[in-house]
Enzyme design. Structure first.
Site, PDB file in Angstrom:
ATOM      1  N   HIS A  64      12.086  -6.688   5.895  1.00 40.93           N
ATOM      2  CA  HIS A  64      10.874  -7.270   6.485  1.00 40.93           C
ATOM      3  C   HIS A  64      10.388  -6.420   7.647  1.00 40.93           C
ATOM      4  O   HIS A  64      11.159  -5.998   8.502  1.00 40.93           O
ATOM      5  CB  HIS A  64      11.058  -8.744   6.863  1.00 40.93           C
ATOM      6  CG  HIS A  64      11.968  -9.045   8.016  1.00 40.93           C
ATOM      7  ND1 HIS A  64      11.560  -8.998   9.335  1.00 40.93           N
ATOM      8  CD2 HIS A  64      13.255  -9.451   8.048  1.00 40.93           C
ATOM      9  CE1 HIS A  64      12.553  -9.355  10.119  1.00 40.93           C
ATOM     10  NE2 HIS A  64      13.600  -9.626   9.379  1.00 40.93           N
ATOM     11  N   ASP A 176      15.638  -5.414  14.175  1.00 42.08           N
ATOM     12  CA  ASP A 176      15.470  -6.542  13.262  1.00 42.08           C
ATOM     13  C   ASP A 176      13.983  -6.681  12.967  1.00 42.08           C
ATOM     14  O   ASP A 176      13.261  -7.266  13.781  1.00 42.08           O
ATOM     15  CB  ASP A 176      16.052  -7.798  13.905  1.00 42.08           C
ATOM     16  CG  ASP A 176      15.927  -9.044  13.057  1.00 42.08           C
ATOM     17  OD1 ASP A 176      15.509  -8.939  11.893  1.00 42.08           O
ATOM     18  OD2 ASP A 176      16.237 -10.130  13.573  1.00 42.08           O
ATOM     19  N   GLU A 209       8.689 -12.650   7.896  1.00 37.13           N
ATOM     20  CA  GLU A 209      10.013 -13.241   7.711  1.00 37.13           C
ATOM     21  C   GLU A 209      10.420 -14.092   8.889  1.00 37.13           C
ATOM     22  O   GLU A 209      11.065 -15.135   8.734  1.00 37.13           O
ATOM     23  CB  GLU A 209      11.057 -12.130   7.479  1.00 37.13           C
ATOM     24  CG  GLU A 209      12.432 -12.628   7.065  1.00 37.13           C
ATOM     25  CD  GLU A 209      13.382 -12.895   8.233  1.00 37.13           C
ATOM     26  OE1 GLU A 209      14.504 -13.369   7.994  1.00 37.13           O
ATOM     27  OE2 GLU A 209      13.004 -12.625   9.404  1.00 37.13           O
ATOM     28  N   GLU A 210      10.054 -13.659  10.099  1.00 36.55           N
ATOM     29  CA  GLU A 210      10.503 -14.359  11.301  1.00 36.55           C
ATOM     30  C   GLU A 210       9.842 -15.729  11.475  1.00 36.55           C
ATOM     31  O   GLU A 210      10.283 -16.527  12.298  1.00 36.55           O
ATOM     32  CB  GLU A 210      10.228 -13.500  12.540  1.00 36.55           C
ATOM     33  CG  GLU A 210      10.972 -12.178  12.592  1.00 36.55           C
ATOM     34  CD  GLU A 210      12.473 -12.339  12.807  1.00 36.55           C
ATOM     35  OE1 GLU A 210      12.927 -13.479  13.012  1.00 36.55           O
ATOM     36  OE2 GLU A 210      13.182 -11.318  12.768  1.00 36.55           O
ATOM     37  N   ASP A 232      18.779  -6.905   5.571  1.00 38.17           N
ATOM     38  CA  ASP A 232      18.491  -7.433   6.901  1.00 38.17           C
ATOM     39  C   ASP A 232      19.621  -7.042   7.843  1.00 38.17           C
ATOM     40  O   ASP A 232      20.464  -6.201   7.493  1.00 38.17           O
ATOM     41  CB  ASP A 232      18.303  -8.956   6.836  1.00 38.17           C
ATOM     42  CG  ASP A 232      17.293  -9.480   7.847  1.00 38.17           C
ATOM     43  OD1 ASP A 232      17.368  -9.067   9.028  1.00 38.17           O
ATOM     44  OD2 ASP A 232      16.438 -10.299   7.477  1.00 38.17           O
ATOM     45  N   HIS A 319      17.619 -10.180  18.455  1.00 34.09           N
ATOM     46  CA  HIS A 319      16.460 -10.840  19.065  1.00 34.09           C
ATOM     47  C   HIS A 319      16.410 -10.595  20.573  1.00 34.09           C
ATOM     48  O   HIS A 319      16.227 -11.511  21.375  1.00 34.09           O
ATOM     49  CB  HIS A 319      16.452 -12.343  18.749  1.00 34.09           C
ATOM     50  CG  HIS A 319      15.937 -12.644  17.375  1.00 34.09           C
ATOM     51  ND1 HIS A 319      15.329 -13.832  17.051  1.00 34.09           N
ATOM     52  CD2 HIS A 319      15.917 -11.884  16.248  1.00 34.09           C
ATOM     53  CE1 HIS A 319      14.967 -13.805  15.771  1.00 34.09           C
ATOM     54  NE2 HIS A 319      15.322 -12.632  15.275  1.00 34.09           N
TER      55      HIS A 319
END
Length: 352
Positions: A64, A176, A209-210, A232, A319
């Site tokens: 993603h 990410d 995706e998030e 991922d 994150h």
């Protein structure tokens, strides 16, 4: 080991969920080096196809392209910007960060501020801050000045270039999941360089995706792959405070993580393991009893079902603006997926 140029470009391109155009363009531009069949769609997702050589199954390798970010929700008359998160943030990591806002006129720099600790009452200092207590300061003298530069709905990412550290480690925001997109790109490039695989191999960079799995849902529907491998990140368990007994042993340098679980096709998981062992690629295993929290959760239920696997890369400080990865794990993930695609029997049986 240096950060590969394509990964460097992906990491420096801003692209919060729903606003991925710059990062998507970087992925498509890179993919044109190994295939002419590069496409985008109305959602912003991208595909890059390497034609098969033997009429085998179509394999989609899916990362993603979106990252977590911030979105402006209010402009105060004082000129300060209020915001909320795009994706999941720990507000504590935002305090004192420099940000770049993507506006109609271009990039606007700012900083995230809050009340100084000197002015916080002693009994409140141990409490974690909430996002509503933070603001973005772009240096505006007043609300009118701020509104000339920024509109409600403009998004921001943390400012800062990727950094290379010793032992082939790298730090950046957006690891990410630009890592997954890079692995998809690199695996497809390796397949093309080797002369192809039995079936088409499609590198995919999906959006949102998030926030919603929107890109993987729509791309799986339109692409109709026989097999999809989501790529991922997962939590590296060799950092302080990470419960190895709950998450498994996934240390830097131990290779990609092959997941087995209820949303994942057992034949695909076994073929990934076989490819890793045949090629001498290090790997670890992970297990999920329900959903995986990745695009695999959307991919496997598309149309009449897609045989889906999940390969993850160990990551520290997920994150946050300082996500860290071991570059050898990234390269081994790409090698694994290229080997999987090239070793896949043209007559593979996926019914169960």
């Amino acid at each position: 080991m240096s950060i590969p140029p394509v990964l460097q470009t992906l990491l420096t391109a801003p692209g919060p969920s729903g606003y991925e155009a710059t990062a998507a363009a970087a992925f498509r531009d890179a993919a044109r080096a190994f295939t002419d069949d590069v496409r985008g769609d109305v959602m912003g997702s991208s595909t890059a196809r390497v034609p098969g050589t033997a009429g085998g199954a179509t394999v989609a390798i899916v990362g993603h392209i979106d990252e977590i970010g911030l979105i402006v929700t209010h402009i105060e008359d004082s000129g300060f910007l209020r915001f909320t998160g795009v994706g999941g943030w720990d507000p504590q990591v935002l305090i004192g960060q420099r940000v770049e806002l993507a506006t109609k006129a271009g990039t606007v720099p700012g900083v995230i501020g809050k009340k100084p600790i000197h002015l916080i009452k002693a009994d409140e200092r141990s409490k974690a801050p909430e996002m509503k207590e933070l603001h973005i300061d772009i240096g505006a003298a007043d609300g009118d000045g701020a509104r000339e530069l920024v509109r409600i709905g403009d998004v921001a990412v943390i400012a800062g270039a990727p950094v290379e550290l010793p032992n082939d480690r790298a730090v950046s925001r957006a690891m990410d999941n630009r890592l997954g997109c890079f692995v998809a790109y690199e695996a497809a490039r390796l397949v093309a360089e080797a002369g192809g695989a039995p079936g088409d191999v499609v590198a995919v960079a999906v959006v949102q995706e998030e926030t919603s799995f929107g890109g993987s849902t729509t791309t799986a529907h339109s692409l109709r792959p026989d097999i999809a491998i989501a790529v991922d990140v997962t939590h590296a368990t060799d950092a302080p405070g990470i419960p190895e007994q709950e998450l498994g042993k996934h240390h830097f340098g131990s290779g990609p993580v092959i997941e087995r679980g209820t949303n994942l096709h057992p034949v695909i998981s076994e073929l990934l393991i076989e490819a890793a062992e045949a090629e001498g690629i290090p790997y670890t295993l992970a297990a999920s009893g329900r959903s995986t929290g990745t695009d695999a959760d959307a991919l496997h239920t598309s149309r009449g079902g897609v045989a889906t696997g999940l390969v993850s890369i160990p990551l520290r400080y997920m994150h946050s603006p300082v996500e860290m990865v071991a570059l050898e794990d990234v390269h081994n993930a790409a090698k694994l997926l290229a080997a999987f695609a090239r070793r896949l029997p043209a007559d593979v049986v996926l019914e169960r």
